[in-house]
Design a protein around this motif. Structure first.
Motif, short mmCIF file in Angstrom:
data_model
loop_
_atom_site.label_atom_id
_atom_site.label_comp_id
_atom_site.label_asym_id
_atom_site.label_seq_id
_atom_site.Cartn_x
_atom_site.Cartn_y
_atom_site.Cartn_z
N THR A 90 -85.21 109.79 21.20
CA THR A 90 -85.57 110.38 19.90
C THR A 90 -84.31 110.99 19.48
O THR A 90 -83.89 111.40 18.12
N ARG B 53 -90.37 110.68 13.79
CA ARG B 53 -90.42 111.47 14.96
C ARG B 53 -91.69 112.29 14.68
O ARG B 53 -91.52 113.05 13.87
N ALA C 132 -82.62 112.25 15.60
CA ALA C 132 -82.52 113.38 14.97
C ALA C 132 -81.48 114.16 14.72
O ALA C 132 -81.15 114.88 13.66
N LEU D 206 -92.50 107.57 16.63
CA LEU D 206 -91.76 108.03 18.05
C LEU D 206 -92.49 109.44 18.27
O LEU D 206 -92.47 110.15 17.54
N HIS D 207 -93.23 109.34 19.36
CA HIS D 207 -93.72 110.38 19.89
C HIS D 207 -92.68 111.36 20.40
O HIS D 207 -91.78 111.17 21.17
N ASP D 208 -92.31 112.45 19.64
CA ASP D 208 -90.99 113.21 19.96
C ASP D 208 -91.40 114.39 21.02
O ASP D 208 -92.04 115.47 20.80
N THR E 25 -89.55 111.52 25.98
CA THR E 25 -88.92 110.38 25.13
C THR E 25 -87.56 110.95 24.39
O THR E 25 -87.09 110.27 23.70
#
Length: 281
Positions: A15, A33, A19, A5-7, A11
């Motif tokens: 995300t 992430r 977290a 996942l592009h944190d 997004t």
């Protein structure tokens, strides 16, 4: 299997739950992430929510699952900063301050065509000469200390009448719809968990990050989280308008794999009406 996942701020609805530990994936699925995420980071069996241009490099191996995406035709998370009005800047180096490939192509597609700014060159490092700086994510929403701030997602929509699709979900070729179904369900669960707890986390979060609450609500409330059929033209438009001089070119054909459920239901009307912060009890 890994889910990368592009944190970043766009997004965050997906995300945050991972977290905070509100959602846990199954034992055979690892969620990672990453503050930066490029196509090269994916293995053949990985799925990923990643910047749209990176998906163009993975067309042969990773089709798009349209049930999850980050799409906006309103306020967005990419900002142009200039010391004077943008239409007063003629030719300048452009600094890309730690932005993703999606933000870079958005800037490349709007600076000249919309603002009349001629980029002398594009810089990813420090540049004292740059009169145009592109920011993304939290930095883009923080108030400008001086000069002018422009929302490039809004400029893109005015210019093209198309939304800005910043992120796409891609899944491995092997497994197809079954893998897409599983990943979409997990991300839908993650987004629902963050949405259900929004009154508890949003105000402390924006205060910690130094973002105006009104601006944050505008961005989150204006974002859609699935790629509709009419949005698909925006993928090719972004690469066609902004991809020149980059490794990202529009593929002859985008490939899609549908999951059985849409996965992420829209609740835009709820996103901007939770300004009351509850007690900590």
């Amino acid at each position: 299997m890994r889910l990368l996942l592009h944190d970043t701020l766009a997004t965050l609805p997906f995300t945050l739950a991972f977290a905070e530990g509100w959602v846990a994936p199954a034992a055979d699925l690892t969620v990672e992430r990453r503050p930066e995420l490029a196509a090269a980071a994916l293995g053949p069996g990985d799925a990923a929510l990643l910047p749209t241009p990176e998906a163009s490099l993975l067309v042969a191996s990773h089709p798009i699952a349209p049930a999850v995406a980050c799409v906006t035709d309103r306020a967005g998370t990419v900002s142009l900063r200039t010391p004077v009005r943008p239409d007063e800047v003629e030719r300048t180096p452009v600094r890309l301050a730690g932005v993703s490939s999606a933000a870079e192509l958005l800037a490349r597609g709007t600076l000249r065509a919309f603002y009349g700014i001629e980029p002398a060159h594009w810089e990813r490092g420090e540049s004292a000469e740059a009169q145009a700086v592109v920011l993304e994510g939290i930095e883009a929403l923080r108030p400008a200390e001086g000069g002018f701030a422009e929302d490039l997602s809004r400029a893109w929509f005015i210019l093209t009448a198309l939304p800005f699709v910043s992120h796409l979900l891609v899944v491995p070729e092997e497994g197809g719809a079954a893998v897409a179904e599983r990943v979409v369900a997990l991300l839908a669960e993650a987004r629902a968990a963050a949405h259900e707890r929004r009154r508890a986390w949003r105000q402390p979060w924006v205060e910690r990050e130094g973002i105006p609450r009104e601006r944050f609500d505008e961005v989150m409330g204006g974002q859609r989280h699935a790629l509709e059929p009419d949005d698909r033209r925006a993928l090719t438009a972004l690469l066609s308008h902004g991809g020149r001089g980059t490794p990202y070119q529009a593929p002859p054909e985008w490939r899609f794999v549908e999951s059985r459920s849409r996965g992420v239901e829209e609740s835009r009307s709820d996103e901007t009406t939770d300004n009351v912060t509850p007690s900590s009890s």
